[in-house]
Motif scaffolding. Structure first.
Motif, mmCIF file in Angstrom:
data_model
loop_
_atom_site.group_PDB
_atom_site.id
_atom_site.type_symbol
_atom_site.label_atom_id
_atom_site.label_comp_id
_atom_site.label_asym_id
_atom_site.label_seq_id
_atom_site.Cartn_x
_atom_site.Cartn_y
_atom_site.Cartn_z
ATOM 1 N N PRO A 250 42.642 41.884 31.500
ATOM 2 C CA PRO A 250 43.294 40.677 30.981
ATOM 3 C C PRO A 250 44.524 41.000 30.124
ATOM 4 C CG PRO A 250 40.923 40.499 30.737
ATOM 5 C CD PRO A 250 41.204 41.906 31.178
ATOM 6 N N LYS A 251 45.531 40.192 30.275
ATOM 7 C CA LYS A 251 46.748 40.360 29.484
ATOM 8 C C LYS A 251 46.485 39.976 28.035
ATOM 9 C CE LYS A 251 49.909 39.124 33.308
ATOM 10 N NZ LYS A 251 48.910 38.762 34.347
ATOM 11 N N THR A 252 47.400 40.359 27.160
ATOM 12 C CA THR A 252 47.397 39.905 25.767
ATOM 13 C C THR A 252 48.733 39.218 25.496
ATOM 14 O OG1 THR A 252 48.234 42.044 25.000
ATOM 15 C CG2 THR A 252 45.840 41.730 24.996
ATOM 16 N N ASN A 253 48.729 38.341 24.472
ATOM 17 C CA ASN A 253 49.931 37.583 24.114
ATOM 18 C C ASN A 253 50.545 36.883 25.330
ATOM 19 O OD1 ASN A 253 49.767 38.264 21.395
ATOM 20 N ND2 ASN A 253 51.014 40.111 21.655
ATOM 21 N N TYR A 254 49.661 36.327 26.153
ATOM 22 C CA TYR A 254 50.090 35.688 27.406
ATOM 23 C C TYR A 254 49.969 34.172 27.266
ATOM 24 C CZ TYR A 254 50.126 34.518 32.417
ATOM 25 O OH TYR A 254 50.415 33.990 33.646
ATOM 26 N N TYR A 255 51.001 33.467 27.693
ATOM 27 C CA TYR A 255 51.095 32.014 27.529
ATOM 28 C C TYR A 255 51.922 31.469 28.681
ATOM 29 C CZ TYR A 255 52.898 27.707 25.151
ATOM 30 O OH TYR A 255 53.274 26.426 24.794
ATOM 31 N N THR A 256 51.341 30.592 29.489
ATOM 32 C CA THR A 256 52.096 30.063 30.626
ATOM 33 C C THR A 256 51.622 28.658 30.972
ATOM 34 O OG1 THR A 256 52.956 30.604 32.819
ATOM 35 C CG2 THR A 256 50.589 30.891 32.489
ATOM 36 N N GLY A 257 52.449 27.957 31.727
ATOM 37 C CA GLY A 257 52.173 26.589 32.147
ATOM 38 C C GLY A 257 53.471 25.960 32.603
ATOM 39 N N ARG A 258 53.538 24.640 32.522
ATOM 40 C CA ARG A 258 54.790 23.941 32.828
ATOM 41 C C ARG A 258 55.681 24.048 31.595
ATOM 42 N NH1 ARG A 258 56.881 21.533 37.485
ATOM 43 N NH2 ARG A 258 58.813 20.474 36.910
ATOM 44 N N ILE A 259 56.674 24.931 31.644
ATOM 45 C CA ILE A 259 57.493 25.236 30.474
ATOM 46 C C ILE A 259 58.517 24.126 30.245
ATOM 47 C CG2 ILE A 259 59.073 26.891 29.415
ATOM 48 C CD1 ILE A 259 57.751 29.056 31.145
ATOM 49 N N ILE A 260 58.594 23.676 29.007
ATOM 50 C CA ILE A 260 59.575 22.668 28.595
ATOM 51 C C ILE A 260 60.511 23.322 27.587
ATOM 52 C CG2 ILE A 260 59.906 20.412 27.499
ATOM 53 C CD1 ILE A 260 57.097 19.682 28.518
ATOM 54 N N GLU A 261 61.785 23.393 27.936
ATOM 55 C CA GLU A 261 62.768 24.057 27.094
ATOM 56 C C GLU A 261 63.833 23.072 26.617
ATOM 57 O OE1 GLU A 261 63.397 28.483 28.477
ATOM 58 O OE2 GLU A 261 63.490 27.191 30.244
ATOM 59 N N HIS A 262 64.396 23.349 25.449
ATOM 60 C CA HIS A 262 65.487 22.554 24.863
ATOM 61 C C HIS A 262 65.106 21.080 24.724
ATOM 62 C CE1 HIS A 262 67.737 26.199 25.516
ATOM 63 N NE2 HIS A 262 67.585 26.107 26.831
ATOM 64 N N GLU A 263 63.851 20.837 24.405
ATOM 65 C CA GLU A 263 63.368 19.475 24.206
ATOM 66 C C GLU A 263 63.743 19.000 22.812
ATOM 67 O OE1 GLU A 263 60.858 16.006 25.255
ATOM 68 O OE2 GLU A 263 61.949 17.569 26.372
ATOM 69 N N LEU A 264 64.396 17.849 22.736
ATOM 70 C CA LEU A 264 64.779 17.274 21.449
ATOM 71 C C LEU A 264 63.627 16.444 20.897
ATOM 72 C CD1 LEU A 264 68.435 16.094 22.227
ATOM 73 C CD2 LEU A 264 67.707 18.216 21.128
ATOM 74 N N ALA A 265 63.448 16.482 19.595
ATOM 75 C CA ALA A 265 62.431 15.651 18.948
ATOM 76 C C ALA A 265 62.820 14.185 19.080
ATOM 77 C CB ALA A 265 62.304 16.041 17.479
#
Length: 388
Positions: A250-265
């Motif tokens: 198993p990997k460590t520090n692994y995080y994935t999914g539908r990535i949302i970038e540059h999202e404004l509040a």
């Protein structure tokens, strides 16, 4: 002489009446200027009185404040949960002053009402994948469909999979009735965990932190964790064999999914994802994965929890997890844009055989889609029809 006595008693009665009237006036004035002074008298709605627990279910923006208490009886900092979506307010937590940090890591932000601490013990195989699934008590049909389909713990031969449904608590008569039904469901399936905080959309972050606390505390050697919702289709076999691959370490520090970038509040209060400047001051969020379904290596459960306890909790749970991981220097791992979908993908057998998530699926649809997708599910892959 008798007449004088009657006059004296009459005067005393008048004086007593005037004094009583004066006392009432003083009390009313005191209540206007200092409401807390009237609390001991039990005036409805004043601080210190017992309000009807069912009130919040019928109001769109009533704040319910729960005090978190650890098993040693010490009060943790209060966290505000807001019911309804019209006027979402911040989920507030102060810094760690006065809180026993280590005790909170052990016992969680709130006391457990329903727990399954032994699911990873007693000679059971260490789970390769733990599903933590947000739900509410009334979603009985959805949980039943999920148990029969993508979160069936015997679905993938030779790979240990574990599911947990995450819930808060409702008050009032309806909440009491649902709680009894939930206890019965828990006794039958042993896949429900619940803590003593208000069940609310704006407390979704608390649900996720509860799930991560459970993994860190009771199943720390698991391989991966997938946080998802109760209205999702998950292609578990594709997720395990094509993306995570149990034959590898198993990997460590692994995080994935539908990535949302540059999202404004979103600053518009009418927006479902409204975020006030008080709650989050910056204009843009760090990259995060949609809360409809994202995967974490299990080592991140404890790390996210520790960052959360020392920082401000925001009520959008996927944003909060992204903020914590940004502080840890963990960035989302990119995958094919076809795998994690935060919208409803029109069903075809080949399409659903080659994706991981599809959103806004009813229990009836889930059962139908699953049956059709499982039938001859390998044909699409052999024929190279993965995008159909």
């Amino acid at each position: 002489m008798k007449l004088k006595r009657r006059q004296c008693f009459s005067n005393i009665a008048k004086c007593a009446f005037l004094l009583a009237l004066l006392a009432v006036l003083v009390l009313l004035v005191a209540r206007m200027w200092h409401p807390s002074l009237t609390a001991p008298f039990g005036l409805r709605g004043s601080p210190g009185t017992c309000r009807d627990e069912g009130d919040h279910a019928n109001q769109s923006s009533v704040e319910e404040v729960e005090e978190a208490t650890n098993s040693h009886g010490k009060k943790n900092d209060t966290i505000t949960g807001v019911t309804g979506l019209q006027e979402p307010g911040p989920v507030k937590t102060t810094q760690m002053k006065g809180r026993d940090f280590n005790a909170t890591l052990v016992h969680g932000l709130f006391p457990y009402i329903i727990n399954e601490p032994a699911k990873c013990q007693g000679g059971r195989a260490t789970p390769f994948l733990v599903f933590i699934i947000t739900t509410v008590a009334s979603e009985v049909e959805a949980r039943s469909a999920i148990r029969q389909t993508w979160a069936n713990q015997t679905l993938v031969p030779g790979v240990a999979v574990l599911r947990l449904f995450l819930l808060g608590k409702l008050g009032g008569e309806l909440g009491g009735s649902q709680q009894r039904m939930l206890q019965e469901e828990s006794a039958e399936h042993h896949d429900i965990i619940q803590q003593d905080f208000v069940e609310s959309y704006n407390n979704m972050t608390l649900k996720t932190l509860m799930g991560l606390h459970w993994v860190a505390r009771y199943c720390p050697h698991a391989g991966y964790v997938m946080k998802t919702d109760s209205d999702m289709f998950i292609n578990t076999e594709y997720l395990i064999h094509k993306l995570l691959r149990p034959e590898l370490k198993p990997k460590t520090n692994y995080y994935t999914g539908r990535i949302i970038e540059h999202e404004l509040a979103h600053r518009d209060k009418k927006n479902r994802w409204y975020m006030s400047e008080e709650e989050y001051g910056k204009a843009e969020y760090p990259a995060f994965c949609s809360g409809t379904g994202y995967v974490l290596s299990a080592d991140l459960a404890d790390k996210i929890l520790r960052v959360s306890l020392a920082t401000h909790i925001v009520h959008l749970e996927d944003v909060h997890v992204g903020l914590c991981l940004s502080q840890l220097g963990v960035k989302p791992t990119k995958t094919s844009i076809w795998l994690f979908n935060h919208y409803h993908v029109p069903f075809t057998r080949c399409m659903y055989s080659n994706l991981i998530t599809s959103h806004q699926i009813t229990p009836k649809e889930l059962l139908q889609y699953w049956t059709r997708q499982q039938k001859n599910k390998n044909i699409c892959q052999r024929m190279g029809l993965g995008n159909l």
